[in-house]
Design a protein around this motif. Sequence first.
Motif, short mmCIF file in Angstrom:
data_model
loop_
_atom_site.label_atom_id
_atom_site.label_comp_id
_atom_site.label_asym_id
_atom_site.label_seq_id
_atom_site.Cartn_x
_atom_site.Cartn_y
_atom_site.Cartn_z
N LEU A 228 0.82 -1.21 0.00
CA LEU A 228 0.00 0.00 0.00
C LEU A 228 0.86 1.26 0.00
N VAL A 229 1.90 1.28 0.84
CA VAL A 229 2.80 2.44 0.91
C VAL A 229 3.51 2.65 -0.43
N THR A 230 3.94 1.55 -1.06
CA THR A 230 4.63 1.64 -2.35
C THR A 230 3.73 2.23 -3.42
N VAL A 231 2.47 1.78 -3.46
CA VAL A 231 1.52 2.30 -4.44
C VAL A 231 1.29 3.79 -4.25
N ILE A 232 1.12 4.20 -2.99
CA ILE A 232 0.90 5.63 -2.71
C ILE A 232 2.13 6.45 -3.12
N PHE A 233 3.33 5.93 -2.83
CA PHE A 233 4.56 6.65 -3.17
C PHE A 233 4.68 6.82 -4.68
N ILE A 234 4.43 5.77 -5.44
CA ILE A 234 4.53 5.84 -6.91
C ILE A 234 3.50 6.82 -7.47
N TYR A 235 2.30 6.76 -6.92
CA TYR A 235 1.24 7.67 -7.37
C TYR A 235 1.63 9.12 -7.15
N GLU A 236 2.15 9.42 -5.96
CA GLU A 236 2.55 10.78 -5.65
C GLU A 236 3.72 11.22 -6.52
N LYS A 237 4.64 10.31 -6.80
CA LYS A 237 5.81 10.62 -7.61
C LYS A 237 5.40 11.00 -9.03
N ARG A 238 4.43 10.30 -9.57
CA ARG A 238 3.98 10.59 -10.93
C ARG A 238 3.10 11.84 -11.00
N ARG A 239 2.46 12.19 -9.94
CA ARG A 239 1.54 13.33 -9.94
C ARG A 239 2.26 14.67 -9.80
N LYS A 240 3.45 14.77 -9.23
CA LYS A 240 4.14 16.01 -8.93
C LYS A 240 4.53 16.80 -10.18
N PRO A 241 5.10 16.22 -11.26
CA PRO A 241 5.44 17.02 -12.46
C PRO A 241 4.23 17.73 -13.05
N ASP A 242 3.07 17.09 -13.09
CA ASP A 242 1.87 17.71 -13.61
C ASP A 242 1.47 18.93 -12.80
N GLU A 243 1.61 18.82 -11.47
CA GLU A 243 1.25 19.93 -10.60
C GLU A 243 2.19 21.12 -10.81
N ILE A 244 3.51 20.86 -11.06
CA ILE A 244 4.49 21.93 -11.28
C ILE A 244 4.17 22.66 -12.57
N THR A 245 3.83 21.93 -13.64
CA THR A 245 3.47 22.54 -14.93
C THR A 245 2.27 23.44 -14.80
N ASP A 246 1.27 22.95 -14.04
CA ASP A 246 0.07 23.75 -13.82
C ASP A 246 0.40 25.04 -13.09
N ASP A 247 1.30 24.93 -12.10
CA ASP A 247 1.70 26.12 -11.34
C ASP A 247 2.40 27.13 -12.22
N ASP A 248 3.28 26.67 -13.16
CA ASP A 248 4.00 27.58 -14.06
C ASP A 248 3.02 28.31 -14.97
N ASP A 249 2.06 27.58 -15.50
CA ASP A 249 1.08 28.18 -16.40
C ASP A 249 0.24 29.23 -15.69
N SER A 250 -0.15 28.92 -14.50
CA SER A 250 -0.99 29.86 -13.76
C SER A 250 -0.22 31.10 -13.37
N GLY A 251 1.12 31.01 -13.22
CA GLY A 251 1.94 32.17 -12.86
C GLY A 251 2.25 33.05 -14.06
N ALA A 252 2.21 32.56 -15.32
CA ALA A 252 2.56 33.35 -16.51
C ALA A 252 1.48 34.34 -16.88
N ALA A 253 0.25 34.04 -16.69
CA ALA A 253 -0.87 34.89 -17.08
C ALA A 253 -0.83 36.25 -16.40
N PRO A 254 -0.60 36.31 -15.11
CA PRO A 254 -0.55 37.62 -14.45
C PRO A 254 0.54 38.50 -15.00
N LEU A 255 1.71 37.93 -15.43
CA LEU A 255 2.80 38.73 -15.98
C LEU A 255 2.37 39.40 -17.27
N LYS A 256 1.67 38.68 -18.13
CA LYS A 256 1.19 39.21 -19.39
C LYS A 256 0.18 40.33 -19.15
#
Length: 274
Positions: A228-256
């Motif tokens: 169970l711990v391994t599954v949760i760790f892998i899930y979280e590991k794969r989910r983090k890059p997507d969250e970073i991309t979303d954060d970058d996109d949301s930060g660019a709009a205010p600059l424009k």
Amino acid sequence: MALLWRLGALLACLCAANAMTDPVIVTMPNEVVNITETSVRLSCNLTNPTSPVTGSHWEKDGKIIENSANTKPDTVIQYTISKADLQSGGVYYCVFLTSPKVNSSIEVKVLPHVKAYKHSEQGNENDKGVLTCTCHSYPLPTDWQWFKVIGDKKTLITNGTERYEVRSTPDKSILSIGELNIEKDAGDYECLATNEVGSSSDKIQLRVRSRLAALWPFLGIVAEVIILVTVIFIYEKRRKPDEITDDDDSGAAPLKSNAATNHKDQNVRQRNCN
């Protein structure tokens, strides 16, 4: 001397006369030995009662048998046992209500009724195994025996040999096996009881498990937690890059938006200067 002889003869005659007038109960049969569990009829015949009979009943184990009481002045009474088995074996008394009341007994003897305390017992390797059998029939057993059963072959277990200990009372027998061995001790055992009517037996299956067997449930739980711990760790590991991309996109709009606002401000200033 002759006087003493006459007095002795007179006393003997009186005693004989009293003996002839004492109440007598003739039982039929005197004893019942039943091995087929069939019905049995008990009968008592009272002769020479000391006073009129005002009633009668039958007793077993010190208690009046239900529906056996009779208020008639009968001197012959009967009681029928529908099935002579474990429950019906014992000592029966026919009781006549005279003054004083008189009674007589009839024994109903049946085969021993042997029952294992548990038909399946478990023990851990190198621990002590305990097998128990009981018997409550009448009469109680006078002898107990234990056997190890392998297929059609039965081997008598002797008390005090190897790792065996047998402790018996009339109504119970206990077989103890020290330092259980998976290869030697697992299998079927038979306890056999004998009374004056015959013999009867019951079987117990003994299961011997390794000491490590007790750890398997715990190890299973640990394995489930790790997975169970391994599954949760892998899930979280794969989910983090997507969250970073979303954060970058949301930060660019205010600059424009800020750049456009600054451009409008410069145009306003230029008009004001003109």
